[in-house]
Write a protein that holds these residues in place. Sequence first.
Motif, mmCIF file in Angstrom:
data_model
loop_
_atom_site.group_PDB
_atom_site.id
_atom_site.type_symbol
_atom_site.label_atom_id
_atom_site.label_comp_id
_atom_site.label_asym_id
_atom_site.label_seq_id
_atom_site.Cartn_x
_atom_site.Cartn_y
_atom_site.Cartn_z
ATOM 1 N N GLY A 278 29.505 5.083 -7.600
ATOM 2 C CA GLY A 278 29.944 3.714 -7.850
ATOM 3 C C GLY A 278 28.893 2.832 -8.487
ATOM 4 N N LEU A 279 27.783 3.405 -8.904
ATOM 5 C CA LEU A 279 26.688 2.635 -9.489
ATOM 6 C C LEU A 279 26.742 2.665 -11.012
ATOM 7 N N THR A 280 26.111 1.677 -11.633
ATOM 8 C CA THR A 280 26.023 1.646 -13.086
ATOM 9 C C THR A 280 24.915 2.583 -13.556
ATOM 10 N N SER A 281 24.956 2.925 -14.830
ATOM 11 C CA SER A 281 23.899 3.761 -15.397
ATOM 12 C C SER A 281 22.542 3.071 -15.295
ATOM 13 N N ALA A 282 22.530 1.751 -15.472
ATOM 14 C CA ALA A 282 21.276 1.005 -15.366
ATOM 15 C C ALA A 282 20.716 1.087 -13.949
ATOM 16 N N GLU A 283 21.583 0.982 -12.943
ATOM 17 C CA GLU A 283 21.121 1.085 -11.556
ATOM 18 C C GLU A 283 20.563 2.470 -11.257
ATOM 19 N N LEU A 284 21.176 3.480 -11.856
ATOM 20 C CA LEU A 284 20.700 4.849 -11.626
ATOM 21 C C LEU A 284 19.401 5.150 -12.359
ATOM 22 N N GLN A 285 19.034 4.307 -13.322
ATOM 23 C CA GLN A 285 17.741 4.469 -13.980
ATOM 24 C C GLN A 285 16.618 3.819 -13.195
ATOM 25 N N GLY A 286 16.968 2.994 -12.215
ATOM 26 C CA GLY A 286 15.970 2.256 -11.468
ATOM 27 C C GLY A 286 15.393 3.022 -10.300
ATOM 28 N N HIS A 287 14.474 2.372 -9.595
ATOM 29 C CA HIS A 287 13.700 3.050 -8.555
ATOM 30 C C HIS A 287 14.525 3.414 -7.326
ATOM 31 N N ILE A 288 15.700 2.814 -7.152
ATOM 32 C CA ILE A 288 16.488 3.170 -5.975
ATOM 33 C C ILE A 288 17.003 4.600 -6.048
ATOM 34 N N ALA A 289 17.117 5.136 -7.258
ATOM 35 C CA ALA A 289 17.722 6.456 -7.437
ATOM 36 C C ALA A 289 16.714 7.592 -7.427
ATOM 37 N N TRP A 290 15.440 7.288 -7.725
ATOM 38 C CA TRP A 290 14.439 8.338 -7.835
ATOM 39 C C TRP A 290 13.052 7.724 -7.851
ATOM 40 N N ASP A 291 12.041 8.564 -7.873
ATOM 41 C CA ASP A 291 10.664 8.111 -8.034
ATOM 42 C C ASP A 291 10.289 8.276 -9.505
ATOM 43 N N LEU A 292 10.397 7.187 -10.247
ATOM 44 C CA LEU A 292 10.155 7.245 -11.684
ATOM 45 C C LEU A 292 8.769 7.813 -11.981
ATOM 46 N N GLY A 293 8.719 8.769 -12.882
ATOM 47 C CA GLY A 293 7.456 9.330 -13.333
ATOM 48 C C GLY A 293 6.845 10.380 -12.424
ATOM 49 N N ALA A 294 7.337 10.482 -11.187
ATOM 50 C CA ALA A 294 6.708 11.404 -10.238
ATOM 51 C C ALA A 294 6.844 12.859 -10.679
ATOM 52 N N ALA A 295 8.013 13.243 -11.167
ATOM 53 C CA ALA A 295 8.213 14.631 -11.580
ATOM 54 C C ALA A 295 7.311 15.004 -12.754
ATOM 55 N N GLN A 296 7.141 14.074 -13.690
ATOM 56 C CA GLN A 296 6.274 14.358 -14.839
ATOM 57 C C GLN A 296 4.830 14.561 -14.394
ATOM 58 N N VAL A 297 4.354 13.695 -13.503
ATOM 59 C CA VAL A 297 2.989 13.863 -12.985
ATOM 60 C C VAL A 297 2.868 15.186 -12.236
ATOM 61 N N ALA A 298 3.855 15.476 -11.399
ATOM 62 C CA ALA A 298 3.805 16.695 -10.587
ATOM 63 C C ALA A 298 3.780 17.949 -11.461
ATOM 64 N N ARG A 299 4.597 17.985 -12.508
ATOM 65 C CA ARG A 299 4.613 19.157 -13.391
ATOM 66 C C ARG A 299 3.263 19.344 -14.090
ATOM 67 N N LYS A 300 2.727 18.250 -14.587
ATOM 68 C CA LYS A 300 1.446 18.343 -15.297
ATOM 69 C C LYS A 300 0.312 18.716 -14.352
ATOM 70 N N LEU A 301 0.344 18.168 -13.145
ATOM 71 C CA LEU A 301 -0.678 18.524 -12.172
ATOM 72 C C LEU A 301 -0.555 19.988 -11.768
ATOM 73 N N ALA A 302 0.679 20.479 -11.634
ATOM 74 C CA ALA A 302 0.890 21.888 -11.297
ATOM 75 C C ALA A 302 0.303 22.800 -12.373
ATOM 76 N N VAL A 303 0.406 22.385 -13.630
ATOM 77 C CA VAL A 303 -0.178 23.169 -14.722
ATOM 78 C C VAL A 303 -1.701 23.157 -14.610
ATOM 79 N N HIS A 304 -2.278 21.975 -14.411
ATOM 80 C CA HIS A 304 -3.740 21.873 -14.284
ATOM 81 C C HIS A 304 -4.262 22.747 -13.146
ATOM 82 N N LEU A 305 -3.541 22.755 -12.027
ATOM 83 C CA LEU A 305 -4.001 23.473 -10.839
ATOM 84 C C LEU A 305 -3.580 24.937 -10.824
ATOM 85 N N ASP A 306 -2.619 25.300 -11.676
ATOM 86 C CA ASP A 306 -1.919 26.581 -11.574
ATOM 87 C C ASP A 306 -1.276 26.696 -10.187
#
Length: 254
Positions: A48-76
Amino acid sequence: MPLLDAQGILRADEPDVVEVFNPKGRSEFVLVCDHASNRIPIGLKQLGLTSAELQGHIAWDLGAAQVARKLAVHLDATLVLSGYSRLVIDCNRPLVSPQSITPVSDGVVVQGNVGLTEAERAQRRDLFFEPYHQVIRQILDARSSQTTQLLSIHSFSPALAQEGADTLRPWHVGMSFKEKPTLADHLYQALHKNEQLCVGYHEPYAIDEEFDYTLIEHALKRQLEHAMVEIRQDQLMTESQTSQWAERLFEALQ
């Protein structure tokens, strides 16, 4: 049109509910990202939410997955990511928590979560919550004979929507732990050396059994060194920013 699953939520052609990135990682670190995605299953009609609401912080942790993937590569390192939004069910909340399937998030009413029956709540638990945590258990079980440290990557909003209150959060990054301080202390001390950073200790959140699940269930019960890292979301808006934070955390972990 592909058929819905037997519980009427997921279609067969939708993405997996959990992703394992770099499954053969050789690092002693295992990474998790509980709020990696803002995806809503087609059968739940955006809750029942708008696309804009789903882009916001209530739906996810913005940027966290990108940091996690890159850190996983650095650390193997092996990384486990949730495949769907925290609004479907929050993979870092105990099932008894009122925030597990929240009807209101930061002042926004989530209509698709209002008035759910116990059967509907159980459907979401069985489809999204349990598979995510079962994968983490399996990975940690397979590593039982080797040293493992569990690192949970999150991001937090610069302020909360509380009318008439000052909710601005000054920390650029924060870390917390439960009873096992070694890893969090190491990160704090390393990041605190950067005079340009405001580093929080048990800020903006402390780990609490009432509101946190992943590290308590998978790290504390196994007596693993662990830390929850929270990065303020306004620093994760671009590719270069997420790369900078991944490199910063990698250097801090050395």
